[in-house]
Design an enzyme around this catalytic site. Structure first.
Site, PDB file in Angstrom:
ATOM      1  CG  ASP A   1     -56.550  -6.455 -56.602  1.00 43.62           C
ATOM      2  OD1 ASP A   1     -56.668  -5.415 -55.901  1.00 43.62           O
ATOM      3  OD2 ASP A   1     -57.106  -7.525 -56.297  1.00 43.62           O
TER       4      ASP A   1
ATOM      5  CE1 TYR B   1     -52.401  -8.511 -57.303  1.00 45.42           C
ATOM      6  CE2 TYR B   1     -52.331 -10.554 -58.565  1.00 45.42           C
ATOM      7  CZ  TYR B   1     -52.708  -9.854 -57.442  1.00 45.42           C
ATOM      8  OH  TYR B   1     -53.376 -10.494 -56.435  1.00 45.42           O
TER       9      TYR B   1
ATOM     10  CD  GLU C   1     -52.122 -13.809 -55.815  1.00 39.81           C
ATOM     11  OE1 GLU C   1     -52.735 -13.109 -56.649  1.00 39.81           O
ATOM     12  OE2 GLU C   1     -52.342 -13.735 -54.596  1.00 39.81           O
TER      13      GLU C   1
END
Length: 294
Positions: A134, A116, A33
């Site tokens: 996102d 996020y 990520e």
């Protein structure tokens, strides 16, 4: 939006990415990520494999020097992400028994972990019900739910609420839906050339029903690279990554003709902790100023 239809599509059409495999650890998900932020999958995947082989747990990365971490980051761009990941790994190893936390609030307390990333790790590593938003997700929701050609300016509160309202109740299904929603935006509901004929939610898409109106919101800033400070910073870091020790400034001066911009970028790298200066005036990656002359 029919969650089950989208999940079925994802099961059939989703990319086979290593961080989606059942055997991937939460640490592997976290690393992916961080790497995937503003960086395409094709560039991330080989580097991710290298990192996981070299540093399979947070404690392994924490034991590495910042210089080693920046060298291994290579050409992924935005190298401050590498240092933030190193800081997070250090905290996980010291405070969480070398296990990436599963709770969003605990993840948010880690260095360099934002809204996020915390929710993505909770959802994709632990199967939690958390809205993961996102750019791709925002675009899909704007079109399929609101009938707009694209998403307008980001609003964390509004965007989170929009996605939360779509999530299935069951945690595992919610996490799978989050991944499917993101994949739809990456592969089908793209910004410039959406493949609407291949979309599993085509018939219920508000944008389709409205006749696919053009985006009428504020113009989006176009990101440039050539000639920017970001390019110059990368060139300066390339010199240091390619050296075996600290270098004199003359070795850095050759990478860019504009002395003012070059010096400004070097100063910014020093401020960001991506470069260090030795007492004798030479420059090096963090933790490497004590090595031999280069």
């Amino acid at each position: 939006m029919d969650a089950e239809t989208l999940i079925d599509w994802f099961d059939d059409c989703g990319r086979d990415l290593p961080w989606r495999h059942a055997e991937c650890t939460p640490w592997g998900v976290l690393v992916s990520e961080i790497m995937l932020q503003q960086t395409p999958v094709a560039r991330v995947e080989p580097v991710w494999h290298e990192w996981m082989a070299r540093w399979p747990a947070p404690s392994a990365l924490a034991a590495a020097s910042q210089g080693e971490v920046l060298r291994a980051w290579g050409k992924l761009g935005y190298p401050r992400r590498a240092l933030r990941l190193h800081e997070a790994a250090t905290a996980i190893a010291a405070e969480h028994g070398d296990v990436v936390p599963s709770d969003v609030d605990v993840l948010l307390a880690l260095p360099g972990i934002g809204a996020y990333t915390a929710r993505a790790v909770a959802a994709f590593a632990y199967g939690k019900r958390a809205p993961v938003v996102d750019t791709n997700v925002r675009r899909v929701v704007a079109r399929a739910v609101h009938g707009a050609g694209d998403a307008g300016p980001a609003s964390n509160t509004r965007d989170m609420a929009d996605v939360a309202a779509l999530l299935p109740v069951a945690e595992g299904r919610a996490a799978r839906f989050s991944a499917a929603l993101m994949e739809l935006g990456a592969l089908v509901c793209t910004a410039r050339s959406p493949r609407c004929a291949d979309c599993p939610v085509h018939e219920r898409c508000a944008w389709q029903r409205a006749g696919r109106p053009a985006y009428a919101g504020p113009a989006k800033a176009v990101q440039k690279f050539a000639g920017t400070d970001r390019q110059v910073r990368g060139l300066l870091l390339d010199v240091l990554r390619g050296s075996e020790g600290p270098v004199w400034k003359e070795s850095l001066d050759v990478v860019w003709p504009d002395a003012g911009q070059r010096d400004r970028c070097l100063d910014s790298l020093l401020v960001d902790g991506l470069v260090e200066q030795a007492p004798d005036g030479r420059f090096a990656l963090p933790g490497e100023t004590g090595q031999g002359v280069s």
